[in-house]
Design an enzyme around this catalytic site. Structure first.
Site, PDB file in Angstrom:
ATOM      1  N   GLU A  66       0.849  -1.190   0.000  1.00  0.00           N
ATOM      2  CA  GLU A  66       0.000   0.000   0.000  1.00  0.00           C
ATOM      3  C   GLU A  66       0.885   1.240   0.000  1.00  0.00           C
ATOM      4  OE1 GLU A  66      -3.726   2.094   2.381  1.00  0.00           O
ATOM      5  OE2 GLU A  66      -2.922   0.210   3.122  1.00  0.00           O
TER       6      GLU A  66
ATOM      7  N   HIS B  31      -9.625  -3.636   9.973  1.00  0.00           N
ATOM      8  CA  HIS B  31      -9.574  -3.442   8.525  1.00  0.00           C
ATOM      9  C   HIS B  31     -10.060  -4.678   7.760  1.00  0.00           C
ATOM     10  CE1 HIS B  31      -8.109   0.435   7.384  1.00  0.00           C
ATOM     11  NE2 HIS B  31      -6.973   0.355   8.036  1.00  0.00           N
TER      12      HIS B  31
ATOM     13  N   ASN C 124      -2.709  -6.324   5.422  1.00  0.00           N
ATOM     14  CA  ASN C 124      -2.792  -7.340   4.369  1.00  0.00           C
ATOM     15  C   ASN C 124      -3.679  -8.509   4.791  1.00  0.00           C
ATOM     16  OD1 ASN C 124      -0.408  -5.935   3.139  1.00  0.00           O
ATOM     17  ND2 ASN C 124       0.606  -6.848   4.914  1.00  0.00           N
TER      18      ASN C 124
ATOM     19  N   HIS D 201      -6.727  -1.863  15.195  1.00  0.00           N
ATOM     20  CA  HIS D 201      -6.950  -1.119  13.950  1.00  0.00           C
ATOM     21  C   HIS D 201      -6.743  -2.019  12.733  1.00  0.00           C
ATOM     22  CE1 HIS D 201      -6.869   2.545  11.394  1.00  0.00           C
ATOM     23  NE2 HIS D 201      -6.031   1.814  10.665  1.00  0.00           N
ATOM     24  N   GLU D 202      -5.625  -2.715  12.710  1.00  0.00           N
ATOM     25  CA  GLU D 202      -5.335  -3.540  11.534  1.00  0.00           C
ATOM     26  C   GLU D 202      -6.308  -4.711  11.434  1.00  0.00           C
ATOM     27  OE1 GLU D 202      -3.447  -2.130   9.507  1.00  0.00           O
ATOM     28  OE2 GLU D 202      -2.630  -0.677  10.931  1.00  0.00           O
TER      29      GLU D 202
ATOM     30  N   ALA E  28       1.805  -0.295  10.717  1.00  0.00           N
ATOM     31  CA  ALA E  28       1.426  -1.674  10.415  1.00  0.00           C
ATOM     32  C   ALA E  28       0.630  -1.669   9.123  1.00  0.00           C
ATOM     33  CB  ALA E  28       0.609  -2.278  11.559  1.00  0.00           C
ATOM     34  N   MET E  29       0.376  -2.876   8.602  1.00  0.00           N
ATOM     35  CA  MET E  29      -0.333  -3.008   7.334  1.00  0.00           C
ATOM     36  C   MET E  29      -1.300  -4.184   7.405  1.00  0.00           C
ATOM     37  SD  MET E  29      -0.987  -1.907   4.390  1.00  0.00           S
ATOM     38  CE  MET E  29      -2.193  -2.658   3.311  1.00  0.00           C
TER      39      MET E  29
ATOM     40  N   GLU F 190      -9.842   4.333   6.156  1.00  0.00           N
ATOM     41  CA  GLU F 190      -9.010   4.712   7.302  1.00  0.00           C
ATOM     42  C   GLU F 190      -9.790   5.492   8.364  1.00  0.00           C
ATOM     43  OE1 GLU F 190      -6.370   3.391   7.926  1.00  0.00           O
ATOM     44  OE2 GLU F 190      -5.680   2.632   5.988  1.00  0.00           O
TER      45      GLU F 190
END
Length: 853
Positions: A126, A298, A262, A294-295, A259-260, A317
């Site tokens: 991203e 998502h 995925n 949060h992650e 963080a991400m 977001e």
């Protein structure tokens, strides 16, 4: 290289993708300098895009080995940013594209795409990193099902989705849920797992793994606990279950972001995973809990439903930040969480909204999308969700979310889709509210009042100052939460939401027995600046009696800002009434210690600078620093006895626990210690430092010592104790710069960059020192300009290797126009020096250009 005329991407130019992806098969033959990526992508024509179109595939820094269409090899020469296959070479209905490319993860210092981190392969895709892995339509509205094979002699090989097969030197993964390329992830390395499990509400057994380097596995327990609580909370509050058989988290040392998300394979900056009482502070634990949540959240608000294009970034977001704020409030204290969120909003987003980098929550255009992962998109975006919930009510909010998940699961959506589910649920026209998404700037809410003996009238007026590119603003719909208090502190009017939809409106409260004291903007119900004449006596009354925790804190905060402002501009001493009010706060044992700790925190130098600027005064960072030091000392001397009592009373007994109650006690105890150090020269702080059995108390003591110019021996001892722990050493680096005296800050930062452990290519370490100086307002803005030169030098050095981090760090200069002419000239010179660099990246070039206007 810096573009002579950077290409501007505009929301108004959006067109649907002409080709959609059915499924993707990828094979990775990993090698540090010559990884081969084999792709097989099944395309079909998009019926929403009329006609027969070329195929454009994004691709950067790829060596094309071969390409085939429907098993027939083709000759094609890639361009700098991708390749184009003419429509004449493509079947009309669909085809299979195959390619083999070679990439070099080891030399990928930008940390986008596939790169190396201390011997580990990892990805960050991203927003547009996947195009550095293989040729692909790298845009969020193209979603496909991925199957991935990873070949390597490393012991752990991970990708998205569920594991489907493995053998010596290879592993295969399948993600059954269509996703855009930005959610692709791959990790390979010598890792160990901290394993747990979760049973969903429908009975699905999910394996949970947190993958870390050997030796770090004993610091994963809290992250695992936070993950399990997040999964349960999302089921209970939003009705969202996890949808795969396994959920993996990997901790990575070199990572540009926090963080991400995925799909099924979250990749985290290690600072937001690893924690033990000895190495992590209460704030670290809080951050881990928040970012893990949060992650995970998502998975539905970002993954199952994603954004149509990057202009809709706030859709995933803003909503997910709001959800993680709700979660933390439920896990800890809603009142304290709200105060902390507003402090962050004002420190980061208000600053952004009032300067050259102001932009809409949904931007209209960009040069580099990475530059729009901002406080406006995230924090202000979350405020818009909270306002929407306040306007429609809790029941309608959750009903609209249920409709959103049902209607748009598996889709790439827009703000229009989001607003429509609320309109369809409530049968309200929310077009005026939607203006919040398309209008930059922080609105001003001016309030006056009348009293005729029985009727109290509030007159509200809204306005928004001009921002770059938006000289004229429209009226927005905002919820203004108001309560009325009697002279004895009893509520005459419980909280009511006033809907302000006109430039000016009046609201009447009748049948009141006495003139009330208004409590306006309760819970900070809208992200605005409140303008109202208010006496110190009224604020002191609200500090003592307001039944709304946020406004009670806000009354004390505004008192402190007024006192500090007068100390800066008039040179006065702090009034005894203000100090007595703080004493009363300390003596109220009914208050949450975490709340009291926040109430004792003085406004930051940057907050004061913005406030003085807004009032028409040119702020002098040195004067602000000096006044804050004077107020700190006067407060400590006035409250010495109370601070000593609090320090002793707040000691936590028993083993360390990172829960809200104990964390609040430690926060207040450290706040008391900071004050006591002002009067005892750091004697108690030195004792606490050497006796501490947890990082919160050890670092709190070291902070108190350095703040009063002591602690040289403790600083050396801290280094010797923790020199082999990379995350703790980030604290050691950053603390020295942030607490340095203004005359010494740039020199200390320079000295630290010469330390053997200063790895400037590691984003965490770079932020600790360079970000530490820019966070030291008086040091960064020293009239010599040394701070400006230091930061600009390092941004120019980092930019060729990691333009994303360099661009984000450049926001240190965004407030330059609020200072005096001499400082403006010094900053302008540094911005122009960066802009003139012929090798400046597109990322940093856009940011510098916007700041220069």
């Amino acid at each position: 290289m810096k573009d002579a005329a950077p290409q501007i991407v505009r929301l108004s130019d959006y067109t649907p993708p002409p080709w959609l992806v059915e499924d993707v098969a990828l094979t990775f033959q990993l090698d540090p300098k010559a990884t081969r990526v084999l792709s097989q992508i099944r395309f079909r024509a998009n019926p929403a895009a009329a006609g027969h179109h070329d195929l454009w595939l994004d691709g950067e820094d790829l060596r094309l080995v071969s390409a085939r269409i429907d098993d027939t090899e083709i000759e094609i020469t890639p361009l700098a940013e991708g390749l184009r296959v003419p429509a004449s070479a493509l079947p009309r209905d669909g085809f299979v594209w195959e390619a083999e490319v070679e990439i070099s993860p080891d030399t990928n210092t930008a940390l986008e795409g596939l790169y190396m981190s201390r011997g580990m392969y990892c990805t960050q895709c991203e927003a547009e990193g996947f195009r550095k892995i293989t040729f692909y339509p790298d845009r969020p509205d193209v979603m496909g099902v991925f199957r991935v094979r990873v070949e390597s002699d490393l012991p752990v090989l991970l990708s998205n989705g569920n594991p489907v097969a493995q053998g010596p030197g290879w592993a295969e993964w399948h993600d059954p849920w269509p996703k855009p390329s930005y959610l692709f992830a791959l990790v390979a390395g010598d890792l160990v797992a901290h394993t747990g499990g979760f049973t969903t509400a429908s009975g699905r057994e999910v394996t949970l793994n947190i993958w870390v380097r050997p030796g770090d596995e004993d610091r994963c327990a809290y992250a695992m606990d936070a993950l399990i609580r997040s999964m349960r909370w999302d089921e209970e509050v939003y009705g969202r279950e996890y949808d795969l058989d396994v959920f993996n988290i990997v901790a990575v040392d070199d990572f540009n972001m926090g963080a991400m998300e995925n799909k099924g394979l979250n990749i985290f900056n290690s600072r937001y995973v690893l924690a033990s009482p000895e190495t992590a502070t209460d704030q670290d634990y809080d951050n881990i809990e928040r970012i893990i949540a949060h992650e995970y959240f998502h998975n539905w608000t970002g993954n199952r439903i994603t954004c149509r294009d990057w202009f809709q970034l706030c859709l995933k977001e803003g909503l997910t930040v709001y959800r993680d704020q709700q979660f933390t409030g439920d896990m800890r204290s809603r009142a304290v969480k709200r105060i902390e969120d507003v402090l962050t909003l004002r420190a980061r987003q208000f600053r952004e909204d009032n300067g050259p980098l102001a932009h809409n929550v949904r931007p209209e255009s960009y040069v580099e999308i990475n530059n729009f992962y901002t406080a406006t998109v995230y924090e202000k975006g979350a405020e818009l969700i909270g306002m929407l919930k306040a306007l429609v009510g809790d029941d309608a909010y959750y009903a609209a979310l249920d409709l959103y998940f049902t209607r748009h699961d598996g889709e790439a959506c827009t703000i229009e889709d989001w607003i429509r589910v609320f309109e369809d649920t409530t049968h309200r026209d929310l077009s005026q509210f939607k203006r919040w998404y398309s209008q930059a700037g922080t609105p001003r809410l001016a309030v006056t009042e009348d009293w005729d003996g029985s009727t109290y009238t509030l007159h509200l007026r809204q306005s928004t100052p001009p921002t770059p590119g938006q000289p004229i603003k429209e009226t927005v719909l905002m919820p203004v939460a108001v309560g009325l208090l009697g002279q004895d502190g009893v509520e005459l009017q419980p909280t009511v939401i006033l809907e302000l939809s006109e430039p000016e409106q009046s609201f009447r409260f009748t049948g009141l027995p006495e003139r009330p004291v208004p409590s306006i903007l309760r819970g900070f119900s809208a992200p605005v600046i409140l303008e109202r004449e208010q006496s110190m006596e009224e604020r002191a009354f609200l500090l003592a009696h307001d039944t709304d925790p946020f406004n009670r804190w806000e009354a004390g905060r505004s008192l402190a800002k007024e006192v500090l402002a007068r100390m800066v501009t008039e040179g006065v001493e702090p009034p005894p009434a203000f100090l007595d009010g703080l004493a009363s706060l300390l003596r109220d044992d009914s208050l949450d210690p975490a709340f009291v700790a926040l109430a004792l925190r003085l406004p930051s130098d940057d907050d004061m600078a913005q406030g003085l600027h807004d009032s028409g005064t040119i702020p002098d960072p040195t004067q602000i620093y000096t006044a804050r030091k004077r107020l700190s000392l006067a407060r400590a001397q006035h409250l010495a006895a109370d601070l000593g009592r609090i320090y002793d009373a707040m000691q936590v007994q028993g083993p360390y626990r990172p829960d809200a109650a104990d964390a609040g006690r430690r926060a207040l105890r450290n706040a008391a210690l900071a004050g006591l150090s002002q009067v005892d020269g750091g004697a108690r702080a030195a004792e606490q430092f050497h006796a501490a059995d947890n990082m919160t108390e050890q670092l709190g003591a070291l902070t108190a010592l350095l703040d009063v110019g002591a602690g040289e021996g403790e600083l050396a001892a801290f280094h010797d104790q923790w020199q082999h722990d990379r995350l703790v050493m980030d604290k050691w680096f950053g603390l020295q710069v942030m607490l340095a005296a203004p005359d010494e800050a740039a020199a200390i930062a320079t000295r630290l960059t010469e330390h053997p452990a200063f790895d400037w290519k590691n984003p965490n370490r770079f932020r600790a020192v360079i970000g530490g100086l820019s966070g030291n307002a008086a040091g960064f803005h020293h009239p010599s300009g040394a701070g400006y030169r230091f930061v600009a030098d390092w941004l120019l050095r980092l930019d060729p290797l990691n333009p994303q981090t360099a661009a984000r760090m450049s926001t240190a200069f965004e407030t330059w126009r609020r200072y005096d002419a001499d400082r403006q000239a010094l900053i302008r010179a540094e911005l122009e020096r960066m802009q003139s660099n012929p090798k400046l990246s597109r990322d940093l070039g856009e940011m510098v250009g916007r700041m220069l206007g």
